[in-house]
Design an enzyme around this catalytic site. Structure first.
Site, short mmCIF file in Angstrom:
data_model
loop_
_atom_site.label_atom_id
_atom_site.label_comp_id
_atom_site.label_asym_id
_atom_site.label_seq_id
_atom_site.Cartn_x
_atom_site.Cartn_y
_atom_site.Cartn_z
N GLU A 1 2.32 -26.14 -1.71
CA GLU A 1 2.82 -27.23 -2.54
C GLU A 1 4.29 -27.52 -2.23
OE1 GLU A 1 0.51 -29.37 -3.76
OE2 GLU A 1 -0.27 -27.60 -4.77
N ALA B 1 -3.92 -37.26 -12.17
CA ALA B 1 -4.47 -35.91 -12.24
C ALA B 1 -4.01 -35.02 -11.10
CB ALA B 1 -6.00 -35.96 -12.26
N GLY B 2 -3.24 -35.57 -10.16
CA GLY B 2 -2.82 -34.78 -9.01
C GLY B 2 -3.91 -34.66 -7.97
N ASP C 1 -1.44 -35.73 1.69
CA ASP C 1 -2.49 -36.42 0.95
C ASP C 1 -3.22 -37.43 1.83
OD1 ASP C 1 -1.42 -34.95 -1.08
OD2 ASP C 1 -0.63 -36.66 -2.20
#
Length: 386
Positions: free
Chosen positions: A37, A126-127, A175
């Site tokens: 992360e 919501a990620g 992403d």
């Protein structure tokens, strides 16, 4: 990949809005990150997978004007390429669409006019990267309408630029790249500097559990961009290109580094090491080791990077307690809310879900949202031009 019901809903909305059938339909999945992360924009390593929720785009060539209908919002956008495509203002869904189309116009991979209908089933805030899913799906649809065989890594890079320049979020490449290039039943170990992607299979008996904390987050409005700036400042202090090039000893021994910068840098450096170790553990089916790495990752996000919230910490603690040494749980996504991911044996899914429903109360007062998934494939055309 989006669920079939979403595909049918978008097809029906296209016929209702524009009449007839689209020339093609494209889809791109959302994603969840197992570990790694805030390492992507530090040129580091990440280990995400695509989920079986996504964005669907029905598209057709049309005249000289582009008309975009967002079925989920019942809202429309219209523009032409005759003038520069501008953003639509902060927080507007149109920015993601306009951004990726503007990037493709630069590449001469967009027809002059189009009709687009967009719908999706990725929970927003919501990620789970609903924005990347949107950008990649629109990008694939538009490039395909223009007859271009776009390289999926290039598509991800253009989508990242769109989010940076139009949506105002200084996100890394993770992403968009996993949405474009994911493989079924595999996590994807991504080197965010070289953009090399290595599939890592999940154990057959493993289940991926995604639990929404009930705390929605907005990355552009959060401290996400601030964290990126802090990392860049720390890298500048060491005279390196990115924190990928630092090591833990270097971070701890830098006496002139202020404590906040040290905390941020320590998270990135240790998270990179954890991500590489996690890929090795996952490939070897070592769920206990993977669980320890996920726990360490969450603690680092909480204490050094300071991106969790009390509700997230509570939810992670419940999941870790129930899963024990058979897997792990951690916050996933940019932080400040969103979802928790857990990896656990399939036979443990029902009792763990029961415990979450019994012991966790989302702050929004709604029933807890839980999704069980296996890794899905990346972006693809569902129907293509003749």
């Amino acid at each position: 990949m989006a669920e079939q019901a979403t595909i049918e809903r978008v097809k029906a909305a296209f016929a209702d809005r524009f009449g007839g059938a689209p020339d093609l339909i494209a889809q791109a999945p959302g994603r969840v990150n197992l570990i790694g992360e805030h390492t992507d924009y530090n040129d580091g390593f990440v280990l995400p997978l695509a989920i079986d929720r996504g964005t669907v785009v029905a598209a057709r060539r049309a005249g000289s004007e582009t008309v975009v209908y967002a079925a989920d919002f019942d809202e429309e956008d219209r523009f032409t390429f005759a003038e520069r495509i501008d953003d639509a203002g902060p927080g507007d869904w149109r920015n993601y669409v306009r951004g990726i189309i503007a990037m493709l116009v630069e590449q001469e991979m967009a027809p002059q006019g189009m009709e687009l209908v967009i719908g999706g089933d990725v929970p927003q805030g919501a990620g789970l990267s609903s924005s990347a899913s949107l950008e990649v799906a629109v990008g694939l649809a538009v490039a395909s309408l223009a007859g271009a065989q776009i390289d999926l890594t290039l598509l991800a890079q253009l989508a990242q630029r769109a989010e940076n320049e139009f949506a105002g979020c200084a996100c890394g490449i993770m992403d968009q790249l996993v949405s474009a290039r994911a493989e079924p039943e595999q996590a994807l170990l991504i080197d965010c500097r070289s953009l090399e992607c290595r599939p890592v299979p999940l154990p057959e008996h493993a289940a991926v559990l995604i639990v929404h904390s009930g705390v929605e987050r907005g990355l552009v409005d959060s401290a996400y961009n601030e964290r990126r700036q802090q990392c860049e400042q720390a890298a500048g202090h060491f005279g390196i290109l990115a924190l990928r090039d630092a090591d833990e000893g270097q971070v701890e021994s830098a006496e002139e580094l202020d404590e906040l910068a040290r905390m941020r840098a320590r998270h990135v450096v240790t998270e990179n090491a954890r991500t590489l170790d996690a890929a090795e553990a996952l490939a070897g089916g070592d769920m206990a080791r993977l669980g320890r790495l996920m726990a360490d990752s969450h603690a680092s996000m909480r204490d050094d990077f300071e991106i969790t919230v009390p509700a997230i910490d509570e939810l992670v603690a419940i999941l870790q307690r129930e899963i024990g040494g058979e897997g792990g749980a951690r916050m996933t996504g940019g932080g400040f809310g969103g979802c928790v991911i857990a990896l656990l044996p399939q036979e443990r899914v029902d009792p763990v879900i029961d415990a979450v429903r019994r012991d966790y109360r989302p702050p929004n007062g709604k029933p807890v949202m839980i999704h069980v998934c296996r890794p899905a494939a990346g972006a693809a055309l569902i129907t293509s031009l003749p």
